[in-house]
Structure formats: structure tokens, C-alpha cells
Design a protein around this motif. Structure first.
Motif, mmCIF file in Angstrom:
data_model
loop_
_atom_site.group_PDB
_atom_site.id
_atom_site.type_symbol
_atom_site.label_atom_id
_atom_site.label_comp_id
_atom_site.label_asym_id
_atom_site.label_seq_id
_atom_site.Cartn_x
_atom_site.Cartn_y
_atom_site.Cartn_z
ATOM 1 N N GLY A 181 0.793 -1.225 0.000
ATOM 2 C CA GLY A 181 0.000 0.000 0.000
ATOM 3 C C GLY A 181 0.819 1.265 0.000
ATOM 4 O O GLY A 181 0.278 2.359 0.136
ATOM 5 N N GLY A 182 2.120 1.142 -0.145
ATOM 6 C CA GLY A 182 2.965 2.325 -0.151
ATOM 7 C C GLY A 182 2.839 3.101 -1.440
ATOM 8 O O GLY A 182 2.237 2.635 -2.418
ATOM 9 N N PRO A 183 3.379 4.304 -1.480
ATOM 10 C CA PRO A 183 3.299 5.115 -2.700
ATOM 11 C C PRO A 183 3.959 4.395 -3.867
ATOM 12 O O PRO A 183 4.999 3.747 -3.694
ATOM 13 N N PRO A 184 3.383 4.466 -5.041
ATOM 14 C CA PRO A 184 3.991 3.806 -6.202
ATOM 15 C C PRO A 184 5.314 4.459 -6.578
ATOM 16 O O PRO A 184 5.529 5.645 -6.345
ATOM 17 N N ALA A 185 6.187 3.672 -7.153
ATOM 18 C CA ALA A 185 7.477 4.192 -7.599
ATOM 19 C C ALA A 185 7.291 5.046 -8.847
ATOM 20 O O ALA A 185 6.377 4.810 -9.649
ATOM 21 N N PRO A 186 8.133 6.059 -9.018
ATOM 22 C CA PRO A 186 8.053 6.858 -10.248
ATOM 23 C C PRO A 186 8.313 5.996 -11.478
ATOM 24 O O PRO A 186 9.089 5.036 -11.441
ATOM 25 N N VAL A 187 7.665 6.355 -12.571
ATOM 26 C CA VAL A 187 7.812 5.647 -13.833
ATOM 27 C C VAL A 187 8.442 6.604 -14.845
ATOM 28 O O VAL A 187 8.041 7.763 -14.953
ATOM 29 N N THR A 188 9.449 6.122 -15.564
ATOM 30 C CA THR A 188 10.113 6.921 -16.591
ATOM 31 C C THR A 188 9.781 6.330 -17.959
ATOM 32 O O THR A 188 9.948 5.125 -18.181
#
Length: 633
Positions: free
Chosen positions: A453-460
Motif C-alpha cells: 500500500g505504499g506510494p507507487p514508484a516513479p515511472v520513466t
């Protein structure tokens, strides 16, 4: 003896319709907004302007620059103490920079401070004349006056000749490299705050272009200017710390890059930083030699304007009582970072409050847990080992280069809540300080955070431009007379017909999730060919990028697109390049918001200033033009 020369009047015609103070403020570096620091009247007495911590010295040699000299001498000075020369900006006096905290730091770390002061008779806005050849060369004018002040301090006090340093802000910041270049046998290091490279200008008019947009030269060309200041000198060159606000509209931040290129070249090292970190929320880059010595460093003060970075709540480590960094004032910006302390650290004179120790060996430090490559979740115990022959004073813990905790006693550790960051890869580090102010950083532990449930990782993601939609247009400077150009690579600059070019790149960004938050974007373009030097006329030219949500017109590139309204204008710049590929600066917030998540995004490229002769650049399109977008789902 007084300076026997005539100062030319300022070009008042440039400032028709503005107030006298505002005109002076725009006229030369360091003046800033007129309401922040009005021009002091010539009859203002020194007693009204000076700090009680400063004492005037009235005799210090022939003084060909007709400057004034002030000093601060702490109590209980040891033998062979360092000396720091501090130079103010325009419309300031010595007390203006004394308020940044240099005298307070001197009281704690036991070094002498020398404050040269300009007189309005030499310069109407009390700027040091950093753009006058007669004032910035060895044994001439103001440069010689400042050197004579140093000689006087050495003759009066017990000063270590190997530890003489110089710092300056704005006009004083431009004088710093003049002193370092002209007297490398006198100064061991210097700090340039909101200034620029040596001999960026050699006339008042050239000073305007140097300040903004800036002057672009190769590192070798900049380095040659320094080497020519003292021909035949073969000794060590001063180390340099360079500070600049990224929102400085008085002296363009391009000056930081050019100064870095100048002094790395002087030291014979490359322009790729060996250390990149965030300190107090600001990017710091360090350029080292093969032995690991920090010879040049840069501090980019994100979002700060024209001023000196300080922290009114900061207490100098090792001090007692109210030894604060400084106090808020004209051009003294409280950004929670004490530049005086970090510059004194760079000089190696923050020796724990009891005077310099002479120790120049940094401590050792190593993150011991968690292990590199580990997967972590929840609260994580982060530990580090640190050791030093003199003694470790503190260890700072870093997450992704940002300081998040400090421990002053072994075992060094802190409890990290990994849920505060997004899931994915993150870098843990530790920075140790010893009693002499030396420091070392271990920043090579990478962990993967996996919290339910943690914040999603950034996507590049990367988008290549749509070749069929790309193109360029040529038109008069006002946009009239536009015509389609060729569609093989994209032209920028001024053609043989006297018309100027704008190029267009289209990207299908519809694959971005509708709910995505775009956090970063930049454009990469590739060099194809060129004619002349479109970057240098006008001096310091650069490419600017406009963004259109969708396309500028319904169809592919059309003649009306040349001057059509953009969704966001001038969102980023691309600095000079003549081969390979080049990344733009990161897009502004408005530029990020203009990226289309449901269709095409179109970029318009053009030079910031129209060329004065036929000279142009061709860049590649299609697969060779890439828009990189970083977003969080």
C-alpha cells in the motif's frame, strides 16, 4: 594616493522611464531590486553604515584602486591563523557582507577577516569594477589595492600565508576570480557567490551581456584567460567554491556553469562531477583530482534569487552563546543554509572552535546496514561506521542524497521509516565530519523498498518524435512571411534569406495514464550539422522550448505555427552543443502541466535571440529526438 582617472557616466538612456534607483539596479551586477537596497548617498558616513565589529584601516600601501579597508580581529588569536578577504556587492558596504556571518564565524574558528570597501567616487553604485581591465589584472588598480590590504594584515598579525582565502558576492563575486587568477601565489582558495568567471567582461557594456544572458566559452578558452593573468606561474592554483541562485535574474545562473568550466580546466580536471549530492535541500557537485581532492565545487540554490544564502537559526558548531550564521538583510536570503559555514569548511578552517588544527585528512565512513541490494519495508535500522585520527564530530544520514538524520555519538544509527518514500529503489548514504571540518561521504548503498500500500514508484517513459509531424518554418522576426522548410532534419537560426527558423517536434504522449502526475520532463536532441556559430551572436545564445497541449494547428506543421500561441512558453533551455546529443534543462511546472495525456504534445524550438548574420543549426528529428517523462501513477 587617490585614483587619478575619470569614470564614465552610466548609460542613463538605457533606462528611460524608470526610476534612478531602478536604473542603477539594472546597470551592473549586484544591484538587484531597487527597493531592497537603495543606492547610498555619497555623503552617508561610515559610522552609519558599518558594523561595530569592524575597524577601519586608513593606511595600507599606495592604494591605486582608491578603496577603503576594514578588518575584524577576534580575541585570543593563535599564531599562524588564516585570513579571509570578504567583498561586498553593488549598493552595499563592507557591513553588508559582514552581516552574512563572517565575523561571527571568525570568532568561533579564530581567523582574521578583511573587508575591502568600494567608494562611490570610483563607481556610482559602489560596485567593484570587475569589468575594467585596469582593476582586475595583477599589480593594477583595485586588484593591487586588495593585495596591499592582505600584505598589511600579514605585516600586522601572525597569519599563515598558505591559508589566505577570498570570497565575494555579485560584483564582489566577479572580483574573486580576478584575485585568484592574478594572485595564485597569495590565495589558496576562493568562493564565488552570484558572480562569474574571470574576464567574462572587459568593458561596462560587455558587463551587461556577461551578467545576462551570460557568456559561453569553451573550458580551455576560459582557462587560458586565467593562465594569462600571471604568465609563467607554475605553482598550485586556488581551489574554488561556486554558489548561485537558480532564480537569479540579475546575474544569470549560466555564470555558475562557465565559472565551473574555467576553474576545472585551470586545475586540469574534467567537467563531470565526482560527487553529486543534496545538502540542506540544494544540489552540490564536487570535482576532484586523481588523488580525490575537492578542487572545485558548485552549489545550485534552487529557487533562490540574487543574494547570499544564510540561515539565521544556524549556530556555528563549536561556538558558544549567539554565534549565529548571520541576520536577514538586503541580499541576505534565509534559505536554511549557511553558505559562510560551508565555504569556511571548504577552506578547511572550521576547526571545532579552538582554532584550526591543521588536519586535512578526511574521516572514513561506511554504511553497514542494511546491505547493498537488500529489500526493506517498514522501519529500518540504518547504521554506519565512522573513524578519524582527530575525532568524528557527527555523522549525517542521507536518503537519496538528502540529509534525514544526524547522530553525534557512536554507534551511529537512525530508525528510517521507509514508508515515507515510494516503493522502488532508493540510495542510502552517510556523511562523517571530523573536528577540523573535513568530511567524507559513503553513498553507494541501494535498497529496494517494498511496502504494502505504499506510494507507487516513479515511472520513466521515453517518446520518440513523430517524423511525419516534425518540421521547421522560416519567417521574419515578427512571424510574418512564414514558409515551410525542408523536412529532413530541423533548422534553427537564420538562413541565407535573412529569415529565422522555428522547428517543431511532435510526440504521441497519449499512453500516459490519465491520473498520472508528471514530475519531470526534458528533451534530448541530436546534432546534425550547422553553419557559422548561432550560439555566439548574440553572445550566450541558447535554444528555448515552447509546449503545446496537442498541436499548434489541427493539421501537421503549418506556416501559422511559427508565431502561434503556446500552452506554455520558454519552459526549458538547451545550452550550446556542436556534436552528439544534448539534454534540455528540466521543464518548468507550466511545461509539465502542458504535456498531453490524451493525445499529442508538440514542442517548438527556437533560439532565444535572433542571430545577426547567416548562421544556423540542424538537429535530428524522429527517433533521434526524445522526450523523457517521469510520472507517478
Amino acid at each position: 594616493m587617490l585614483k587619478q582617472r575619470l569614470r564614465r557616466p552610466w548609460p542613463w538612456s538605457r533606462f528611460a522611464g524608470v526610476s534612478l534607483a531602478a536604473g542603477l539596479s539594472a546597470a551592473i551586477a549586484g544591484c538587484g531590486p531597487a527597493d531592497e537596497s537603495p543606492v547610498p548617498p555619497a555623503e552617508t558616513t561610515l559610522a552609519e553604515q558599518q558594523s561595530p565589529l569592524l575597524t577601519q584601516v586608513t593606511s595600507f600601501g599606495s592604494n591605486p584602486g582608491n578603496l577603503q579597508m576594514f578588518r575584524h580581529v577576534p580575541s585570543g588569536m593563535p599564531a599562524n591563523a588564516p585570513l579571509v578577504v570578504v567583498m561586498h556587492g553593488c549598493t552595499q558596504r563592507a557591513a553588508g557582507m559582514e552581516g552574512a556571518g563572517w565575523s561571527n564565524a571568525a570568532d568561533v574558528y579564530k581567523f582574521y577577516v578583511l573587508y575591502p570597501q568600494q567608494q562611490s567616487g570610483n563607481n556610482m553604485t559602489s560596485c567593484f569594477n570587475w569589468f575594467e581591465p585596469g582593476d582586475i589584472n595583477r599589480d593594477r588598480g583595485e586588484a593591487l589595492s586588495i593585495k596591499q590590504m592582505v600584505d598589511t594584515m600579514k605585516a600586522t598579525y601572525s597569519i599563515d600565508p598558505s591559508r589566505v582565502f577570498v570570497v565575494g558576492f555579485s560584483a564582489g563575486g566577479y572580483m574573486v576570480p580576478a584575485m585568484l587568477a592574478s594572485y595564485p601565489d597569495v590565495f589558496s582558495a576562493g568562493a564565488i557567490h552570484s558572480g562569474g568567471p574571470y574576464r567574462c567582461a572587459e568593458s561596462m557594456n560587455a558587463g551587461f551581456s556577461c551578467m545576462s544572458p551570460g557568456v559561453n566559452r569553451t573550458p580551455a578558452a576560459w582557462g587560458d584567460l586565467v593562465r594569462s593573468a600571471y604568465p609563467g606561474y607554475a605553482g598550485p592554483r586556488p581551489r574554488v567554491s561556486i554558489w548561485h541562485g537558480t532564480s537569479d535574474y540579475t546575474v544569470n545562473v549560466m555564470n555558475l556553469t562557465e565559472a565551473m568550466e574555467q576553474w576545472t580546466n585551470v586545475h586540469g580536471i574534467d567537467q563531470t562531477p565526482d560527487t553529486v549530492e543534496t545538502v540542506g535541500g540544494f544540489p552540490r557537485k564536487v570535482y576532484r583530482d586523481g588523488a580525490g581532492r575537492a578542487l572545485v565545487e558548485t552549489w545550485e540554490l534552487t529557487g533562490m534569487g540574487h543574494g547570499v544564502a544564510m540561515d539565521a537559526q544556524f549556530q556555528f558548531p563549536g561556538g558558544t552563546g549567539t554565534a549565529a550564521c548571520g541576520s536577514v538583510g538586503a541580499y541576505l536570503n534565509d534559505v536554511n543554509l549557511c553558505s559562510v559555514y560551508h565555504q569556511a569548511q571548504f577552506f578547511g578552517i572550521t576547526g571545532g572552535g579552538g582554532g584550526p588544527t591543521g588536519d586535512t585528512t578526511p574521516p572514513t565512513v561506511n554504511v553497514t546496514a542494511p546491505a547493498n541490494g537488500a529489500t526493506v519495508s517498514g522501519t529500518v535500522n540504518v547504521t554506519a561506521d565512522a573513524a578519524d585520527a582527530v575525532g568524528v564530530t557527527r555523522v549525517e544520514f542521507l536518503v537519496n542524497g538528502e540529509v534525514v538524520s544526524t547522530d553525534t555519538q557512536a554507534p551511529y544509527a537512525f530508525a528510517w521509516n521507509s514508508a515515507a518514500v515510494s516503493n522502488g529503489r532508493h540510495t542510502l548514504g552517510a556523511r562523517a565530519f571530523d573536528a577540523a571540518g573535513n568530511q567524507a561521504t559513503d553513498n553507494d548503498t541501494v535498497v529496494t523498498v517494498s511496502n504494502s500500500g505504499g506510494p507507487p514508484a516513479p515511472v520513466t517513459v521515453q517518446f520518440a518524435s513523430i517524423l511525419a509531424d516534425d518540421g521547421y518554418l522560416k519567417a521574419n522576426a515578427d512571424g510574418s512571411g512564414a514558409a515551410l522548410g525542408f523536412m529532413t532534419n530541423l533548422a534553427l537560426g537564420r538562413g541565407t534569406d535573412g529569415k529565422y527558423n522555428r522547428s517543431f517536434l511532435s510526440f504521441d504522449t497519449s499512453s500516459l495514464p490519465d491520473g498520472a502526475t508528471v514530475t519531470r520532463a526534458f528533451l534530448t536532441v541530436g546534432y546534425s550539422s550547422g553553419s557559422g556559430d548561432p550560439w555566439s551572436t548574440p553572445v550566450g545564445n541558447s535554444l528555448v522550448i515552447d509546449v503545446k497541449t496537442g498541436t499548434f494547428n489541427a493539421a501537421n506543421t503549418e506556416v501559422a505555427d511559427w508565431a502561434a500561441a503556446a500552452t506554455a512558453s520558454r519552459v526549458a533551455v538547451i545550452d550550446r552543443f556542436s556534436a552528439g546529443t544534448k539534454n534540455s534543462a528540466d521543464f518548468s511546472g507550466a511545461g509539465l502541466s502542458a504535456i498531453n495525456k490524451t493525445g499529442k504534445t508538440q514542442l517548438r524550438l527556437g533560439f532565444a535571440q535572433a542571430q545577426t548574420a547567416t548562421q544556423y543549426l540542424f538537429v535530428r528529428d524522429g527517433a533521434n529526438a526524445v522526450l523523457t517523462v517521469v510520472y507517478t501513477p
